[in-house]
Design a protein around this motif. Structure first.
Motif, PDB file in Angstrom:
ATOM      1  N   ILE A 262     -62.767  33.990  16.748  1.00 52.72           N
ATOM      2  CA  ILE A 262     -62.575  35.438  16.899  1.00 52.72           C
ATOM      3  C   ILE A 262     -63.931  36.066  17.224  1.00 52.72           C
ATOM      4  CG2 ILE A 262     -61.734  37.563  15.817  1.00 52.72           C
ATOM      5  CD1 ILE A 262     -60.075  35.863  13.929  1.00 52.72           C
ATOM      6  N   GLN A 263     -64.172  36.344  18.488  1.00 50.26           N
ATOM      7  CA  GLN A 263     -65.481  36.836  18.916  1.00 50.26           C
ATOM      8  C   GLN A 263     -65.852  38.163  18.257  1.00 50.26           C
ATOM      9  OE1 GLN A 263     -65.931  36.854  23.186  1.00 50.26           O
ATOM     10  NE2 GLN A 263     -65.014  34.830  23.421  1.00 50.26           N
ATOM     11  N   ARG A 264     -64.867  38.956  17.937  1.00 54.37           N
ATOM     12  CA  ARG A 264     -65.126  40.260  17.324  1.00 54.37           C
ATOM     13  C   ARG A 264     -65.938  40.131  16.041  1.00 54.37           C
ATOM     14  NH1 ARG A 264     -60.342  41.234  16.095  1.00 54.37           N
ATOM     15  NH2 ARG A 264     -60.436  40.876  13.859  1.00 54.37           N
ATOM     16  N   THR A 265     -65.752  39.043  15.309  1.00 51.34           N
ATOM     17  CA  THR A 265     -66.451  38.886  14.027  1.00 51.34           C
ATOM     18  C   THR A 265     -67.961  38.777  14.225  1.00 51.34           C
ATOM     19  OG1 THR A 265     -66.176  36.469  14.011  1.00 51.34           O
ATOM     20  CG2 THR A 265     -64.433  37.774  13.000  1.00 51.34           C
ATOM     21  N   PHE A 266     -68.394  38.277  15.371  1.00 47.17           N
ATOM     22  CA  PHE A 266     -69.828  38.218  15.653  1.00 47.17           C
ATOM     23  C   PHE A 266     -70.387  39.609  15.935  1.00 47.17           C
ATOM     24  CE2 PHE A 266     -68.406  33.918  16.621  1.00 47.17           C
ATOM     25  CZ  PHE A 266     -69.409  33.147  16.056  1.00 47.17           C
ATOM     26  N   LEU A 267     -69.612  40.417  16.641  1.00 54.44           N
ATOM     27  CA  LEU A 267     -70.047  41.773  16.936  1.00 54.44           C
ATOM     28  C   LEU A 267     -70.150  42.602  15.661  1.00 54.44           C
ATOM     29  CD1 LEU A 267     -67.867  42.443  20.119  1.00 54.44           C
ATOM     30  CD2 LEU A 267     -70.244  41.659  19.996  1.00 54.44           C
ATOM     31  N   ARG A 268     -69.182  42.432  14.761  1.00 55.26           N
ATOM     32  CA  ARG A 268     -69.229  43.157  13.497  1.00 55.26           C
ATOM     33  C   ARG A 268     -70.383  42.682  12.632  1.00 55.26           C
ATOM     34  NH1 ARG A 268     -64.919  46.049  11.861  1.00 55.26           N
ATOM     35  NH2 ARG A 268     -66.510  46.943  10.504  1.00 55.26           N
ATOM     36  N   ALA A 269     -70.688  41.377  12.697  1.00 56.84           N
ATOM     37  CA  ALA A 269     -71.821  40.845  11.928  1.00 56.84           C
ATOM     38  C   ALA A 269     -73.117  41.513  12.374  1.00 56.84           C
ATOM     39  CB  ALA A 269     -71.914  39.333  12.096  1.00 56.84           C
ATOM     40  N   ALA A 270     -73.255  41.705  13.677  1.00 60.68           N
ATOM     41  CA  ALA A 270     -74.454  42.363  14.192  1.00 60.68           C
ATOM     42  C   ALA A 270     -74.536  43.808  13.693  1.00 60.68           C
ATOM     43  CB  ALA A 270     -74.451  42.327  15.715  1.00 60.68           C
ATOM     44  N   GLU A 271     -73.396  44.490  13.655  1.00 61.87           N
ATOM     45  CA  GLU A 271     -73.373  45.874  13.170  1.00 61.87           C
ATOM     46  C   GLU A 271     -73.809  45.943  11.714  1.00 61.87           C
ATOM     47  OE1 GLU A 271     -69.476  47.420  13.777  1.00 61.87           O
ATOM     48  OE2 GLU A 271     -69.503  47.121  15.945  1.00 61.87           O
ATOM     49  N   TRP A 272     -73.266  45.030  10.889  1.00 63.79           N
ATOM     50  CA  TRP A 272     -73.602  45.065   9.463  1.00 63.79           C
ATOM     51  C   TRP A 272     -75.034  44.627   9.216  1.00 63.79           C
ATOM     52  CZ3 TRP A 272     -68.172  42.822   8.636  1.00 63.79           C
ATOM     53  CH2 TRP A 272     -67.271  43.861   8.446  1.00 63.79           C
TER      54      TRP A 272
ATOM     55  N   GLY B 216     -76.701  38.028  -0.334  1.00 62.46           N
ATOM     56  CA  GLY B 216     -75.618  38.920   0.049  1.00 62.46           C
ATOM     57  C   GLY B 216     -74.784  38.273   1.151  1.00 62.46           C
ATOM     58  N   VAL B 217     -73.463  38.353   1.030  1.00 68.39           N
ATOM     59  CA  VAL B 217     -72.554  37.701   1.975  1.00 68.39           C
ATOM     60  C   VAL B 217     -71.803  38.769   2.759  1.00 68.39           C
ATOM     61  CG1 VAL B 217     -70.718  35.999   2.251  1.00 68.39           C
ATOM     62  CG2 VAL B 217     -72.307  35.801   0.327  1.00 68.39           C
ATOM     63  N   LEU B 218     -72.082  38.837   4.069  1.00 69.08           N
ATOM     64  CA  LEU B 218     -71.491  39.843   4.946  1.00 69.08           C
ATOM     65  C   LEU B 218     -70.505  39.204   5.919  1.00 69.08           C
ATOM     66  CD1 LEU B 218     -74.757  41.752   5.918  1.00 69.08           C
ATOM     67  CD2 LEU B 218     -72.873  42.741   4.619  1.00 69.08           C
ATOM     68  N   GLY B 219     -69.518  39.968   6.330  1.00 68.84           N
ATOM     69  CA  GLY B 219     -68.563  39.471   7.314  1.00 68.84           C
ATOM     70  C   GLY B 219     -67.314  40.329   7.310  1.00 68.84           C
ATOM     71  N   GLU B 220     -66.572  40.244   8.389  1.00 60.26           N
ATOM     72  CA  GLU B 220     -65.362  41.053   8.527  1.00 60.26           C
ATOM     73  C   GLU B 220     -64.316  40.642   7.501  1.00 60.26           C
ATOM     74  OE1 GLU B 220     -62.623  41.116  12.199  1.00 60.26           O
ATOM     75  OE2 GLU B 220     -63.970  42.817  12.416  1.00 60.26           O
TER      76      GLU B 220
END
Length: 198
Positions: free
Chosen positions: A93-103, A9-13
């Motif tokens: 884009i640091q936000r993408t790491f935070l969203r990765a943690a959420e997902w 499965g491939v996750l990311g913003e």
């Protein structure tokens, strides 16, 4: 493995480069990716030949849409029997790491995904040495520790026509990790079934 298949499965913003990465892995000599996950989950497949024994393994990628804000809309995808997860981030884009943690938190609520191999994909248009970047290290290291993730530095891949040999080796090495984990998990399950029967 009975079916010689692993499913990732491939996750990311949205817009982080999930579909582009999968396209480059599965179609190394093709042109740019023309598929967008806006249309929903997309699937691509690679015939991976293991270098040490020439065994062929199908690697099935399921690119999970990142635009929806409703976790329940992704639950069905998480439940299809994933053997591993790609968390794709953009180093610029640091936000993408935070969203990765959420997902990742969302995905691991599914019992079958607890303990599966996780690759933290470092993407972005510019190559970055994250180990010498204090800001990135402070973001990445907790993700590595929390999810026991392997860091695959793929930064700069969107600026080349094909993945570099070093990048391919990182990806293929992760495939080997997933294959080994799946075989081990099957042996454990078989042993538990045998014990229960006794």
């Amino acid at each position: 493995m009975n079916n010689s298949t692993i499913r990732i499965g491939v996750l990311g913003e949205l817009g982080v480069g999930k579909s582009e990465l999968v396209h480059r892995i599965c179609h190394p000599t093709a042109g740019p990716c023309l598929v967008s996950s806006w249309a929903g989950p997309t699937v691509d497949i690679l015939d991976f030949e293991r270098p040490h024994n020439h065994e062929h393994v199908w690697v099935e990628f399921i690119v999970i849409p990142g635009e929806t804000r409703h976790p329940k809309s992704r639950q069905m995808v998480y439940s299809v029997g994933l053997d591993a997860l790609f968390l794709v981030c953009n180093c610029s884009i640091q936000r993408t790491f935070l969203r990765a943690a959420e997902w990742m938190e969302e995905a691991t609520q599914i019992g079958s995904l607890m303990g599966v191999p996780v690759a933290l994909i470092l993407g972005g248009p510019v190559p970055v040495d994250w180990t010498s970047n204090t800001t990135l290290s402070q973001i990445i290291n907790p993700l590595v520790t929390t999810y026991n993730a392997q860091v695959l530095d793929m930064s700069g891949y969107t600026q080349t026509l094909a993945l570099e040999p070093r990048q391919k080796q990182l990806i293929y090495g992760f495939f080997e990790t997933v294959i080994t984990h799946k075989k081990s998990d099957k042996r454990i399950r078989a042993g538990m079934s045998g014990s229960a029967a006794v």
